[in-house]
Design a protein around this motif. Sequence first.
Motif, PDB file in Angstrom:
ATOM      1  N   PHE A  98      33.828  36.857  55.993  1.00  0.00           N
ATOM      2  CA  PHE A  98      34.460  35.649  56.511  1.00  0.00           C
ATOM      3  C   PHE A  98      33.473  34.482  56.452  1.00  0.00           C
ATOM      4  N   GLY A  99      33.998  33.289  56.111  1.00  0.00           N
ATOM      5  CA  GLY A  99      33.144  32.121  55.972  1.00  0.00           C
ATOM      6  C   GLY A  99      32.575  31.973  54.573  1.00  0.00           C
ATOM      7  N   TRP A 100      33.252  32.557  53.595  1.00  0.00           N
ATOM      8  CA  TRP A 100      32.776  32.531  52.210  1.00  0.00           C
ATOM      9  C   TRP A 100      32.855  31.128  51.617  1.00  0.00           C
ATOM     10  N   ASP A 101      32.000  30.871  50.633  1.00  0.00           N
ATOM     11  CA  ASP A 101      32.046  29.637  49.860  1.00  0.00           C
ATOM     12  C   ASP A 101      32.941  29.900  48.658  1.00  0.00           C
ATOM     13  N   LYS A 102      34.190  29.493  48.774  1.00  0.00           N
ATOM     14  CA  LYS A 102      35.201  29.853  47.786  1.00  0.00           C
ATOM     15  C   LYS A 102      34.840  29.356  46.393  1.00  0.00           C
ATOM     16  N   SER A 103      34.426  28.098  46.265  1.00  0.00           N
ATOM     17  CA  SER A 103      34.134  27.532  44.950  1.00  0.00           C
ATOM     18  C   SER A 103      32.977  28.266  44.278  1.00  0.00           C
ATOM     19  N   GLN A 104      31.924  28.534  45.045  1.00  0.00           N
ATOM     20  CA  GLN A 104      30.763  29.218  44.473  1.00  0.00           C
ATOM     21  C   GLN A 104      31.102  30.647  44.074  1.00  0.00           C
ATOM     22  N   ILE A 105      31.862  31.339  44.922  1.00  0.00           N
ATOM     23  CA  ILE A 105      32.208  32.730  44.617  1.00  0.00           C
ATOM     24  C   ILE A 105      33.133  32.804  43.405  1.00  0.00           C
ATOM     25  N   MET A 106      34.065  31.860  43.281  1.00  0.00           N
ATOM     26  CA  MET A 106      34.935  31.847  42.102  1.00  0.00           C
ATOM     27  C   MET A 106      34.107  31.675  40.826  1.00  0.00           C
ATOM     28  N   ALA A 107      33.102  30.803  40.884  1.00  0.00           N
ATOM     29  CA  ALA A 107      32.240  30.617  39.719  1.00  0.00           C
ATOM     30  C   ALA A 107      31.441  31.890  39.420  1.00  0.00           C
ATOM     31  N   ASP A 108      30.943  32.545  40.476  1.00  0.00           N
ATOM     32  CA  ASP A 108      30.188  33.788  40.279  1.00  0.00           C
ATOM     33  C   ASP A 108      31.069  34.892  39.698  1.00  0.00           C
ATOM     34  N   VAL A 109      32.316  34.978  40.158  1.00  0.00           N
ATOM     35  CA  VAL A 109      33.240  35.993  39.637  1.00  0.00           C
ATOM     36  C   VAL A 109      33.524  35.738  38.159  1.00  0.00           C
ATOM     37  N   ARG A 110      33.704  34.489  37.780  1.00  0.00           N
ATOM     38  CA  ARG A 110      33.951  34.185  36.361  1.00  0.00           C
ATOM     39  C   ARG A 110      32.741  34.555  35.503  1.00  0.00           C
ATOM     40  N   ASP A 111      31.531  34.256  36.004  1.00  0.00           N
ATOM     41  CA  ASP A 111      30.335  34.625  35.248  1.00  0.00           C
ATOM     42  C   ASP A 111      30.231  36.145  35.085  1.00  0.00           C
ATOM     43  N   ALA A 112      30.507  36.869  36.167  1.00  0.00           N
ATOM     44  CA  ALA A 112      30.440  38.327  36.100  1.00  0.00           C
ATOM     45  C   ALA A 112      31.506  38.885  35.159  1.00  0.00           C
TER      46      ALA A 112
END
Length: 514
Positions: A98-112
Motif C-alpha cells: 500500500f502506498g505504491w508509486d503507480k507511475s514508477q512501478i508501471m515503468a518498472d513493469v514495462r522494463d521487466a
Amino acid sequence: MTGIVDWASQRARMVIAFIILSIVAGTTAYISLPKEGEPDIEIPALFVSVNFPGISAEDSEKLLVKPMETELSDLDGLKEMTGTAGENYAGVALEFEFGWDKSQIMADVRDAMNAAEADFPEGAEQYTINEINFSEFPIIIVSLSGPVPERTLARIAKDLQDRLEGLEPVLEAGIAGNRDEMVEVVIDPLRLEAYNVTANELLTVVQNNNQLIAAGEVDSAQGAFSVKIPSSFDDTGDIYDLPIKTNGDRVVTLGDLARINLTFEDRAGTARFNGETAIALQVVKRKGFNIIDTAALVRKVVAEAENNWPSELQVAVQVDSSNDQSRIIASMVSQLEGSVLTAIALVMIVTLAALGIRPALLVGFAIPTSFLLCFALLAVMGVPVSNIVMFGLILAVGMLVDGAIVVVEYADKQIAEGEGPMHAYVAAAKRMFWPVVSSTATTLCAFLPMLFWPGVPGQFMMMLPVTLIFVLSASLLVALVYLPVMGGVTGRIERWFTLRIESIATTRCYLHIA
C-alpha cells in the motif's frame, strides 16, 4: 474556550446569518456532490497477460510464465505474485504494498516485461498491462435487440456510442456482443490453375497492397512536396480490381480468382438480454460526476436518438437498460433521507414528551443542520457521497443529539427558575461546554484508529471515521454556538408573544369589568 459562547450571544444576528448560510451551503453541497456506490479507491495491483495462439498450458508455463516471473520478481514494493498458464494464454498477477508509486512501478513493469519478452518464443503477441479500477465498471448497460439484420444493429450501436461518448460525464461506452466487419476472399484453386497463378504470387501481391507508402520529398523551384504511393483499400471494389498478373493483353485481377464477400469476423463473445441476442453499450462515467445524473442523461440521449429513427426501426428494435447502478444509489439516498426524517421525528417525540415543544424543535433542528454542515465539509474536501458515507451519517444520528439535549434541558431548567431565555441558553452552553466536548471527543477516539487502518480495507473504510468526525464536529458547533442563539432568540419571541397575549387578555378583561 467558553468565550466563544459569549461572543456568539452578543452577535446573535451574525450567528443567525451564519446558520442560514450553513443551511444553504449544505443543501447546495448535498445536491451537487457526486453520488456513488462504492468508494473510488486505488487498488495496488496489476495484471500482465500474454496471448500465444496454439500454445499448450504446459508450454505456456515453461516458456512464458517462468521468464515473466524471473524478471518481475525483483520489482520494488512487490508483495505477492501469482502466475497463471493456460492454452493460448499466460498471465501474472502482481500485488504491491500500500502506498505504491503507480507511475514508477508501471515503468518498472514495462522494463521487466521488455526483458522477458526477449526470451519468448516466436509467435507470442504483445503483452498487456491491466489495472484494477472500480471507477471503470459500467454504471448502466443499454441493450439493442430485435428481428433486424446484425449490420443494422451494429450501425445503431456505433451511432449511440458516438452520441454517448460525446457527453462530458461519460468516459467511454464500450460495445459488447457485436462483430467487426471483414472482407472474406475465398480462393478458387481451379481459377488459379486456369490463369497460371501460383499461391505465392497471389499472397505476395495481397501483402504488398493496402499500404500507404511515403516516398520521400521532392524539392523544386516551386517548393517542397511530399510524395506518397497510395495503395490502400477504401471499399470492396478496390479489392476486386486488385491486379495480380498480366496474362497476355489482359490483366488478371483478384476478382477473377476468388469470391469476395463482405461479412463479419468469427464471434468471440455474445451479449443477451431476456434470452435474445443483443448488442450492448457499457457506459462508464468519469470520476467526479454524479452517477444518478449521468445515468439519467444517458437514458435521455438514448431516448432522443430512438425518436429520430424511422418508424419501422422504432417498432423493430427493442431498447432496454440493465445493471443501472443509479437506481441502487437513488434507493440508498432515499433510505438515508428517510432515516434522517425518522430520526428527527423520533427524537422530537421523545424530547417533546420529556421537555416540551420548544426543546423538541431545537433538538430536531440540530440533526439536519449537523448533516448539512457535514455535506459542506465533504464538498470542500472533494469527497463524493458513497454507501460508506451514508452508513456513517446514519450511525451518527443517535450520537449527534446528545450535546443538544444536554444544553437544551439545562437551559429549560434555568428558564423555569425565572432566568431570561438568552441568559439561560448561554449559561447552559458555558456550563455544559467541557462535558459535551469531552463526550464527543471520547466518541471520536473510538473511531480515530480507523484512519490509520493500513492496506486496501483501510482505504475503503477511511470515509467512515472521516464522516463521523465531520458530523460530530458539526454537532458541537450546533450544540454550543447555534442552539444557544436560536434558543435565546426563539425564547424572546415566545416571551414577547406571551406578554402580548396576556396584555390583550388583561385589556379585554378591564374593558369587560368597566
